[in-house]
Design a protein around this motif. Structure first.
Motif, short mmCIF file in Angstrom:
data_model
loop_
_atom_site.label_atom_id
_atom_site.label_comp_id
_atom_site.label_asym_id
_atom_site.label_seq_id
_atom_site.Cartn_x
_atom_site.Cartn_y
_atom_site.Cartn_z
N GLY A 21 0.90 -1.14 -0.10
CA GLY A 21 -0.15 -0.15 0.11
C GLY A 21 0.75 1.37 -0.20
N ILE A 22 0.47 2.40 -0.41
CA ILE A 22 1.07 3.52 -0.65
C ILE A 22 -0.12 4.86 -0.33
N ILE A 23 0.45 5.71 0.35
CA ILE A 23 -0.53 7.04 0.40
C ILE A 23 -0.43 7.73 -1.07
N ALA A 24 -1.72 7.88 -1.62
CA ALA A 24 -1.77 8.58 -2.75
C ALA A 24 -2.83 9.75 -2.80
N THR A 25 -2.70 10.91 -3.77
CA THR A 25 -3.58 11.79 -3.93
C THR A 25 -4.17 11.90 -5.29
N ALA A 26 -3.50 11.43 -6.21
CA ALA A 26 -3.85 11.17 -7.73
C ALA A 26 -4.72 9.97 -7.73
N VAL A 27 -5.87 10.42 -7.57
CA VAL A 27 -6.92 9.33 -7.29
C VAL A 27 -8.17 10.11 -7.81
N CYS A 40 -3.02 6.93 -10.11
CA CYS A 40 -2.08 7.21 -10.84
C CYS A 40 -0.65 6.65 -9.79
N ILE A 41 0.03 5.69 -10.11
CA ILE A 41 1.10 5.16 -9.33
C ILE A 41 2.41 5.41 -9.94
N ASN A 42 3.07 5.73 -8.96
CA ASN A 42 4.67 5.92 -9.72
C ASN A 42 5.18 4.49 -9.72
N ARG A 43 5.90 4.43 -11.10
CA ARG A 43 6.51 2.91 -11.24
C ARG A 43 7.46 2.50 -10.31
N ASP A 44 8.14 3.53 -9.71
CA ASP A 44 9.09 3.00 -8.63
C ASP A 44 8.39 2.68 -7.21
N ALA A 45 7.05 3.01 -7.02
CA ALA A 45 6.62 2.68 -5.66
C ALA A 45 6.53 1.14 -5.62
N SER A 46 6.46 0.84 -4.26
CA SER A 46 6.47 -0.63 -3.78
C SER A 46 5.31 -1.31 -4.19
N LEU A 47 4.01 -0.41 -4.36
CA LEU A 47 2.90 -0.91 -4.58
C LEU A 47 2.62 -1.42 -6.18
N PHE A 73 2.26 5.30 6.78
CA PHE A 73 2.54 4.61 5.63
C PHE A 73 3.60 5.07 4.65
N VAL A 74 4.04 6.13 4.94
CA VAL A 74 5.46 6.43 4.20
C VAL A 74 6.71 6.13 4.73
N SER A 75 6.59 5.24 5.96
CA SER A 75 7.84 4.78 6.46
C SER A 75 8.34 3.52 5.72
N ASP A 79 6.14 -2.35 8.76
CA ASP A 79 5.01 -2.79 8.42
C ASP A 79 4.14 -1.74 8.24
N ARG A 80 3.57 -1.77 7.28
CA ARG A 80 2.71 -0.47 6.95
C ARG A 80 1.24 -0.74 7.42
N PHE A 81 0.97 -2.07 7.66
CA PHE A 81 -0.34 -2.29 8.19
C PHE A 81 -0.43 -2.58 9.67
N THR A 135 -7.11 16.01 4.51
CA THR A 135 -6.74 16.87 3.32
C THR A 135 -5.35 17.10 3.18
N TYR A 136 -4.83 17.32 2.24
CA TYR A 136 -3.29 17.50 2.04
C TYR A 136 -3.05 18.71 1.40
N PHE A 137 -2.45 19.73 1.85
CA PHE A 137 -2.44 20.96 1.23
C PHE A 137 -1.00 21.67 1.65
N ASN A 140 0.98 19.64 4.02
CA ASN A 140 0.81 19.37 5.32
C ASN A 140 -0.60 18.84 5.18
N TYR A 141 -0.94 17.98 6.30
CA TYR A 141 -2.24 17.50 6.65
C TYR A 141 -3.06 18.61 7.18
N ILE A 142 -4.20 18.77 6.58
CA ILE A 142 -5.29 19.84 6.98
C ILE A 142 -6.61 19.42 7.57
C1 LIG Z 1 0.44 13.33 0.58
C2 LIG Z 1 1.05 12.33 -0.46
C3 LIG Z 1 0.34 12.16 -1.89
C4 LIG Z 1 1.04 11.19 -2.45
N1 LIG Z 1 0.63 10.72 -3.85
C5 LIG Z 1 0.92 9.89 -4.60
C6 LIG Z 1 0.13 9.54 -5.75
O1 LIG Z 1 -0.65 10.07 -6.09
N2 LIG Z 1 0.90 8.46 -6.59
C7 LIG Z 1 2.10 7.82 -6.16
O2 LIG Z 1 2.54 6.96 -6.64
N3 LIG Z 1 2.84 8.23 -5.13
C8 LIG Z 1 2.30 9.25 -4.30
N4 LIG Z 1 2.83 9.63 -3.08
C9 LIG Z 1 4.20 8.75 -2.57
C10 LIG Z 1 3.90 7.65 -2.18
O3 LIG Z 1 2.99 7.73 -0.93
C11 LIG Z 1 5.27 6.80 -1.69
O4 LIG Z 1 5.45 7.39 -0.75
C12 LIG Z 1 6.05 6.48 -2.75
O5 LIG Z 1 5.71 6.02 -3.93
C13 LIG Z 1 7.24 5.72 -2.36
O6 LIG Z 1 6.59 4.52 -1.82
P1 LIG Z 1 7.51 2.97 -1.44
O7 LIG Z 1 8.30 3.44 -0.09
O8 LIG Z 1 6.23 2.22 -1.10
O9 LIG Z 1 7.96 2.67 -2.72
C14 LIG Z 1 2.35 10.09 -2.16
C15 LIG Z 1 2.89 10.82 -0.83
C16 LIG Z 1 2.21 11.63 0.09
C17 LIG Z 1 2.79 11.92 1.27
#
Ligand SMILES: Cc1cc2nc3c(=O)[nH]c(=O)nc-3n(C[C@H](O)[C@H](O)[C@H](O)COP(=O)(O)O)c2cc1C
Length: 154
Positions: A21-27, A40-47, A73-75, A79-81, A135-137, A140-142
């Protein structure tokens, strides 16, 4: 995009018994018929790679009370869960205290630049009526729940 206020999501999946799992705002919501969403998920992200192989994923819409989950979740190495009331449902991790949990099958995906757009067809949605959005702005979380109501003109 840092001056765009955004809803915060935890996008999760399970593959071969392992949760990701990851935190995302591009949904975003995508279509009413069929009901669908995109993430939208970055190709480098673990998810990312597990999501290319998984059948389902869950978009957990985080509420204010889930800020601990967002921060945990950003650690990278933990264990993210371990933080949050996660349970397995329909083969994916859902956060029971989230504002909403939207379970999708992976319907399609499109690579573009650094990211892949995953399209999910909604199969189940659950909501909590009393939740307020996280909300993220401006990095910061607000809390936007205390925003003043718009004044009605006479
Ligand atoms: C507020 C916030 C929004 C994020 N939005 C996205 C997103 O929309 N898509 C994405 O791929 N990563 C996003 N990220 C980054 C991921 O949460 C994650 O930190 C990054 O992909 C590295 O993940 P990994 O350690 O699992 O590889 C966001 C991070 C934060 C803190």
């Amino acid at each position: 995009m840092r001056h765009v206020a955004a809803t915060v999501y935890a996008v999760t999946t399970t593959l071969d018994g392992q949760n990701y799992g990851i935190i995302a705002t591009a949904v975003s919501s995508l279509s009413f018929d069929p009901p669908s969403l995109l993430a939208c998920i970055n190709r480098d992200a673990s998810l990312h790679d597990p999501l290319t192989k998984a059948e389902r994923f869950c978009i957990n819409i985080l509420g204010l009370s889930n800020r601990d989950v967002a921060e945990h979740f950003v650690s990278p190495d933990l264990d993210r869960f371990a933080v949050g009331d996660w349970k397995e449902h329909q083969g994916v991790p859902i956060l029971q205290s989230a504002q909403s949990s939207l379970i999708c099958t992976v319907a399609d995906r499109h690579a573009f630049g650094t990211h892949t757009i995953f399209i999910g067809a909604l199969i189940e949605a659950s909501h909590r009526e009393d939740a307020t959005p996280l909300t993220y702005f401006d990095r910061n979380y607000i809390d936007i729940s205390a925003a003043p109501e718009r004044q009605r003109s006479a």
